[in-house]
Design a protein around this motif. Structure first.
Motif: not given
Length: 298
Positions: A151-160, A236-239, A180-190, A251-254
């Motif tokens: 099956g296809p993969l879902r992934a998260v690519f974390a970048t700062d 893309a998501r900003i956390l 990879i079928s779906h890739l979410t770009v995630a950036t975290c900042y507190p 990771m859980k949400e996607t």
């Protein structure tokens, strides 16, 4: 060519890594399925002929079993469309031998499975995995848990969006995973650090939170565009939280199967500086992780 080393152990911990490789399908991949026969420890006088014979028999059995496991794994990779071969079984310490082999063959990626043991199992990756994450020059794929075989993969690519993260992006594009079928770009900042810096910006007319949000949105959009050659859906998501809590949540949400991120530095002190986020994700979280580093040019 994307040369990959898959480490195979007798306990079967490699299974999640094998399944991930089969589903990731890196472009122009050539996989070396490697087993390292650990030297048996015999608590007897090694000058006694019987003890020497026992050790030789144990090594022979280990090599034969390891070779059979590698042949079976190579066949599965071939069925998934990946070129695979089985080099001769070597003896020694697995982590050291895998790293040395990867360096000799100019591999781009090392794939192994995680070992999680004991009451404090969330703190233990296994000695081989830890050694590779800290010391290898190549990117590392750590397979964990119950990974589906197809099956296809879902992934998260974390970048700062640091310079190292940009190079990690180029390394991901070079691996060119087609599964990879779906890739979410995630950036975290507190976000909670903003009140602390506001007094130091008395002349700053724009709300720092709005400025940071707009800046990160713009940078994420560039990453999304850059990832287009992978041929998958990218968003893309900003956390607004630290990576330690933000990445497990995304990771859980996607419903992602794999976290992808860069890790700068080798060794303990360098890991503490910029690679601590990657090290925590690899060691302490339950999902599979692809840690991007830069292999020698093939």
């Amino acid at each position: 060519m994307n040369r990959i080393v898959l480490g195979v152990d007798r306990e079967g911990h490699y299974e999640p890594a094998l399944r991930l490789l089969s589903r990731l399908r890196p472009e122009s991949a050539a996989v070396d399925v490697l087993h390292v026969a650990e030297i048996p420890l015999l608590f007897s006088d090694m000058t006694v002929p019987s003890a020497m014979e026992l050790m030789a028999d144990a090594m022979k059995e280990e090599q034969q079993c390891g070779h059979q496991l590698c042949e079976a794994a190579a066949e599965r990779l071939s069925r998934a469309g990946l070129a695979a071969r089985v080099p001769p079984v070597t003896g020694g310490y697995p982590s050291a031998e895998i790293m040395a082999y990867a360096d000799r063959t100019e591999a781009r990626l090392i794939a192994v499975g995680a070992t999680r043991k004991g009451v404090l199992r969330t703190l233990f990756l296994g000695s081989v995995g830890r050694a590779l994450v800290i010391g290898a020059h190549q990117s590392i794929l750590i397979g964990k848990g119950a990974v589906a075989e197809t099956g296809p993969l879902r992934a998260v690519f974390a970048t700062d969006h640091s310079a190292y993260a940009e190079r990690s992006l180029q390394e991901l594009l070079a691996l060119a995973p087609k599964g990879i079928s779906h890739l979410t770009v995630a950036t975290c900042y507190p976000k909670d650090f903003l009140p602390a810096i506001r007094p130091f910006l008395p002349e700053f007319v724009v709300d720092p939170a709005e400025w940071i949000g707009a800046y990160l949105t713009q940078r994420n959009e560039k990453v999304v565009s850059a990832l287009a050659p992978l041929g998958c859906t990218v968003d893309a998501r900003i956390l607004e939280e630290a990576p330690g809590s933000g990445l497990p949540r995304i990771m859980k949400e996607t419903g992602a199967d794999l976290l992808i991120l860069g890790a700068q530095g080798h060794g303990f002190l360098e890991r503490l500086k910029l690679g601590s986020t990657a090290f925590h994700q690899v060691v302490s979280e339950p999902y599979s992780v692809l840690v991007l580093r830069f292999a020698p040019a093939a």
